[in-house]
Design a protein around this motif. Sequence first.
Motif: not given
Length: 228
Positions: A22-28, A33-38
Amino acid sequence: MLGHHYTHSFLETAVASVNAGCNLELSYGLRKNVFMHIPQALVMGNITLQMLRDRVRPLFYTRMRLGEFDPPAMNPYSSLDLSVVQSPEHRNLSLEAAVKSFVLLKNVRGTLPLQAQDLSHQHLVVVGPFADNPRVLFGDYAPVPEPQYIYTPRRGLEMLGANVSFTAGCSKPRCQQYMRAELVKVVGAADVVLVCLGTGVDVETEARDRRDLSLPGHQLELLQDAVQ
């Protein structure tokens, strides 16, 4: 994945998502969100820098091909206005798409299609919360429509020269207040009755699902009264 209990934290979700491609997240939002934990997953060794580069490369390559980073003047779509979007060619194409997308489940005694040349001799009645309410005709994620280009079932039939009567029966798709007497009175004098029912964004959207497929409120009662 977190909401479906496949994972137990945003960090675990980030690791699973990146590893799955996965390389794209629909975030609120940007704070939770999820991608800030990468970055944390990278430090912990759950994902590698090369893996991140492999995920990001096709994403930004696509965005560049779409012209997302180009100056607005370079985007050919920036110069388009309603005179182009609503041109006869585009309107005819929209009409063709609408005609070809209909699904006919039953056609008792060949009732359909109605013949336009016969409509002027018949009394048509259009009923239901979707019969003449432009706002409810558009689903979730629909663009903001231009009112002058919206054709409700009632408006479309009137343009064909038909003798059309109308009553909504209930003004909103939830159909919690049903004016049965008015509907029965109007339907009783009709040669053809068109009942326009459904759900719309007032009833269901993304993240607002329903437990069953039944018509909301008194819509089924409205349909039964129109048939009887």
